[in-house]
Scaffold this active site. Sequence first.
Site, PDB file in Angstrom:
ATOM      1  N   SER A  63      -0.374  -1.466  32.704  1.00  0.00           N
ATOM      2  CA  SER A  63      -1.571  -1.134  32.686  1.00  0.00           C
ATOM      3  C   SER A  63      -2.251  -2.237  33.558  1.00  0.00           C
ATOM      4  O   SER A  63      -1.851  -3.232  33.258  1.00  0.00           O
ATOM      5  CB  SER A  63      -1.850  -1.209  31.097  1.00  0.00           C
ATOM      6  N   SER A  68      -4.211   4.185  38.461  1.00  0.00           N
ATOM      7  CA  SER A  68      -5.490   5.123  38.586  1.00  0.00           C
ATOM      8  C   SER A  68      -5.894   5.108  40.092  1.00  0.00           C
ATOM      9  O   SER A  68      -6.360   5.946  40.459  1.00  0.00           O
ATOM     10  CB  SER A  68      -6.207   5.337  37.322  1.00  0.00           C
ATOM     11  N   ASP A  91      -3.396   8.487  31.034  1.00  0.00           N
ATOM     12  CA  ASP A  91      -4.665   8.170  29.974  1.00  0.00           C
ATOM     13  C   ASP A  91      -5.363   9.663  29.739  1.00  0.00           C
ATOM     14  O   ASP A  91      -5.660   9.877  28.559  1.00  0.00           O
ATOM     15  CB  ASP A  91      -5.772   7.316  30.586  1.00  0.00           C
ATOM     16  N   ARG A  94      -3.423  12.232  27.742  1.00  0.00           N
ATOM     17  CA  ARG A  94      -3.465  12.068  26.151  1.00  0.00           C
ATOM     18  C   ARG A  94      -4.537  12.459  25.620  1.00  0.00           C
ATOM     19  O   ARG A  94      -4.683  12.481  24.234  1.00  0.00           O
ATOM     20  CB  ARG A  94      -3.210  10.547  25.898  1.00  0.00           C
ATOM     21  N   SER A 135       5.067   4.827  32.223  1.00  0.00           N
ATOM     22  CA  SER A 135       6.265   5.441  32.208  1.00  0.00           C
ATOM     23  C   SER A 135       7.213   4.013  32.460  1.00  0.00           C
ATOM     24  O   SER A 135       7.910   3.778  33.275  1.00  0.00           O
ATOM     25  CB  SER A 135       6.612   6.229  33.559  1.00  0.00           C
TER      26      SER A 135
HETATM   27  N1  LIG Z   1       0.373   0.506  23.229  1.00  0.00           N
HETATM   28  C1  LIG Z   1      -0.035   0.756  24.709  1.00  0.00           C
HETATM   29  N2  LIG Z   1       0.764   0.328  25.657  1.00  0.00           N
HETATM   30  C2  LIG Z   1       0.501   0.748  26.847  1.00  0.00           C
HETATM   31  N3  LIG Z   1      -0.610   1.415  27.142  1.00  0.00           N
HETATM   32  C3  LIG Z   1      -1.548   1.715  26.087  1.00  0.00           C
HETATM   33  C4  LIG Z   1      -1.249   1.268  24.716  1.00  0.00           C
HETATM   34  N4  LIG Z   1      -2.335   1.789  23.974  1.00  0.00           N
HETATM   35  C5  LIG Z   1      -3.268   2.350  24.732  1.00  0.00           C
HETATM   36  N5  LIG Z   1      -2.665   2.342  26.041  1.00  0.00           N
HETATM   37  C6  LIG Z   1      -3.593   3.077  27.016  1.00  0.00           C
HETATM   38  O1  LIG Z   1      -2.786   4.293  27.445  1.00  0.00           O
HETATM   39  C7  LIG Z   1      -2.620   4.440  28.855  1.00  0.00           C
HETATM   40  C8  LIG Z   1      -1.039   4.827  28.936  1.00  0.00           C
HETATM   41  O2  LIG Z   1      -0.727   5.854  29.018  1.00  0.00           O
HETATM   42  P1  LIG Z   1       0.560   6.477  29.452  1.00  0.00           P
HETATM   43  O3  LIG Z   1       0.614   7.828  29.189  1.00  0.00           O
HETATM   44  O4  LIG Z   1       0.430   6.371  31.081  1.00  0.00           O
HETATM   45  O5  LIG Z   1       1.668   5.404  28.914  1.00  0.00           O
HETATM   46  S1  LIG Z   1       3.400   5.767  28.818  1.00  0.00           S
HETATM   47  O6  LIG Z   1       3.518   6.160  30.241  1.00  0.00           O
HETATM   48  O7  LIG Z   1       3.651   6.984  27.912  1.00  0.00           O
HETATM   49  O8  LIG Z   1       4.060   4.467  28.441  1.00  0.00           O
HETATM   50  C9  LIG Z   1      -2.791   2.937  29.428  1.00  0.00           C
HETATM   51  O9  LIG Z   1      -3.520   3.174  30.581  1.00  0.00           O
HETATM   52  P2  LIG Z   1      -3.633   2.448  31.923  1.00  0.00           P
HETATM   53  O10 LIG Z   1      -4.110   1.147  31.629  1.00  0.00           O
HETATM   54  O11 LIG Z   1      -4.107   3.300  32.796  1.00  0.00           O
HETATM   55  O12 LIG Z   1      -2.143   2.274  32.117  1.00  0.00           O
HETATM   56  C10 LIG Z   1      -3.932   2.103  28.325  1.00  0.00           C
HETATM   57  O13 LIG Z   1      -5.073   2.331  28.460  1.00  0.00           O
HETATM   58  N1  LIG Z   2      -6.200  -2.775  44.935  1.00  0.00           N
HETATM   59  C1  LIG Z   2      -7.036  -3.342  43.999  1.00  0.00           C
HETATM   60  N2  LIG Z   2      -7.669  -4.375  44.444  1.00  0.00           N
HETATM   61  C2  LIG Z   2      -8.471  -4.967  43.465  1.00  0.00           C
HETATM   62  N3  LIG Z   2      -8.936  -4.475  42.151  1.00  0.00           N
HETATM   63  C3  LIG Z   2      -8.191  -3.238  41.870  1.00  0.00           C
HETATM   64  C4  LIG Z   2      -7.051  -2.602  42.821  1.00  0.00           C
HETATM   65  N4  LIG Z   2      -6.694  -1.644  42.223  1.00  0.00           N
HETATM   66  C5  LIG Z   2      -7.140  -1.707  40.862  1.00  0.00           C
HETATM   67  N5  LIG Z   2      -7.966  -2.650  40.836  1.00  0.00           N
HETATM   68  C6  LIG Z   2      -8.883  -2.963  39.490  1.00  0.00           C
HETATM   69  O1  LIG Z   2      -7.850  -3.101  38.405  1.00  0.00           O
HETATM   70  C7  LIG Z   2      -8.475  -2.678  37.446  1.00  0.00           C
HETATM   71  C8  LIG Z   2      -7.109  -1.715  36.791  1.00  0.00           C
HETATM   72  O2  LIG Z   2      -7.075  -0.683  37.629  1.00  0.00           O
HETATM   73  P1  LIG Z   2      -6.416   0.881  37.244  1.00  0.00           P
HETATM   74  O3  LIG Z   2      -6.674   1.702  38.530  1.00  0.00           O
HETATM   75  O4  LIG Z   2      -7.325   1.239  36.190  1.00  0.00           O
HETATM   76  O5  LIG Z   2      -5.038   0.371  36.809  1.00  0.00           O
HETATM   77  P2  LIG Z   2      -3.988   1.352  35.661  1.00  0.00           P
HETATM   78  O6  LIG Z   2      -4.259   2.617  36.214  1.00  0.00           O
HETATM   79  O7  LIG Z   2      -2.817   0.821  36.387  1.00  0.00           O
HETATM   80  O8  LIG Z   2      -4.426   0.779  34.330  1.00  0.00           O
HETATM   81  C9  LIG Z   2      -9.479  -1.628  37.615  1.00  0.00           C
HETATM   82  O9  LIG Z   2     -10.732  -2.664  37.317  1.00  0.00           O
HETATM   83  C10 LIG Z   2      -9.600  -1.563  39.084  1.00  0.00           C
HETATM   84  O10 LIG Z   2     -10.863  -1.659  39.595  1.00  0.00           O
END
Ligand SMILES: Nc1ncnc2c1ncn2[C@@H]1O[C@H](COP(=O)(O)OS(=O)(=O)O)[C@@H](OP(=O)(O)O)[C@H]1O
Ligand SMILES: Nc1ncnc2c1ncn2[C@@H]1O[C@H](COP(=O)(O)OP(=O)(O)O)[C@@H](O)[C@H]1O
Length: 231
Positions: A63, A68, A91, A94, A135
Amino acid sequence: MEQQQHHSVSVDDGSRSPVREKPLVSTIAKSTNILWHNCPIGQSERQNLLGQKGCVIWITGLSGSGKSTLACALSRELHCSGHLAYVLDGDNLRHGLNRDLSFKAEDRVENIRRVGEVAKLFADAGVICIASLISPYRRDRDACRALLPESRFIEVFMDLPLEICEARDPKGLYKLARSGKIKGFTGIDDPYESPVNSEIVIKMVDGECPSPKSMARHVLCYLEENGYLQA
Ligand SMILES: Nc1ncnc2c1ncn2[C@@H]1O[C@H](COP(=O)(O)OS(=O)(=O)O)[C@@H](OP(=O)(O)O)[C@H]1O
Ligand SMILES: Nc1ncnc2c1ncn2[C@@H]1O[C@H](COP(=O)(O)OP(=O)(O)O)[C@@H](O)[C@H]1O
């Protein structure tokens, strides 16, 4: 007729350990007496129409690692160069398809399985499907790869240190996880198994993360060089 697939994916009872021994989600088909129906228009006809090869770009990472951001930047680059792409974001899914799933191990397994199947359909439609999910389990990512023909699954590993992801913390979830308000958060008290053989690895260079545009260009170059952007 389609072969039944038996992925024995499992974890130890109740814990979030990545050691998986007994089946959690049954992938044994329950329907019987079903036959595959072929259509005269297939993937190659659709690819000819679109001028590209259907494939899955699977973005995995912690995360906050930028999944994204890369997915959106890449879909914009592809769109602007006349290619049809579609983003499947963990996200977002879900909120609908996977709204019945939590973050416990077996639900993450099912989450990835479903998205792998949907991504396969998009690739069959001729679309460049960009799946962006944490994942966390290698075995589940590999199972999604195995759903597609050779070379149609391109894994992108967002290889950013936890400290960077945690410092970004755009949704404040790491803070909640550190204070114990979220249990089982990936990278904090839930596992993430790093890929070992990804086609593409995004990492810091000289202490800097590449910009979203340069990450997208990196993937775009891979697609161009490997013939995905032509039928
Ligand atoms: N416990 C926990 N662990 C990890 N992530 C959490 C959790 N709870 C909520 N979130 C939010 O859910 C987003 C991840 O969903 P995913 O479907 O990609 O997760 S997974 O692949 O099934 O592990 C993830 O989004 P990203 O930050 O974009 O990765 C989180 O915002
Ligand atoms: N290449 C990058 N350089 C600087 N900031 C980034 C970069 N990629 C993502 N960010 C910042 O990091 C944070 C998380 O990015 P996001 O794409 O939401 O990650 P994820 O989907 O893996 O949770 C966001 O605030 C985004 O603007």
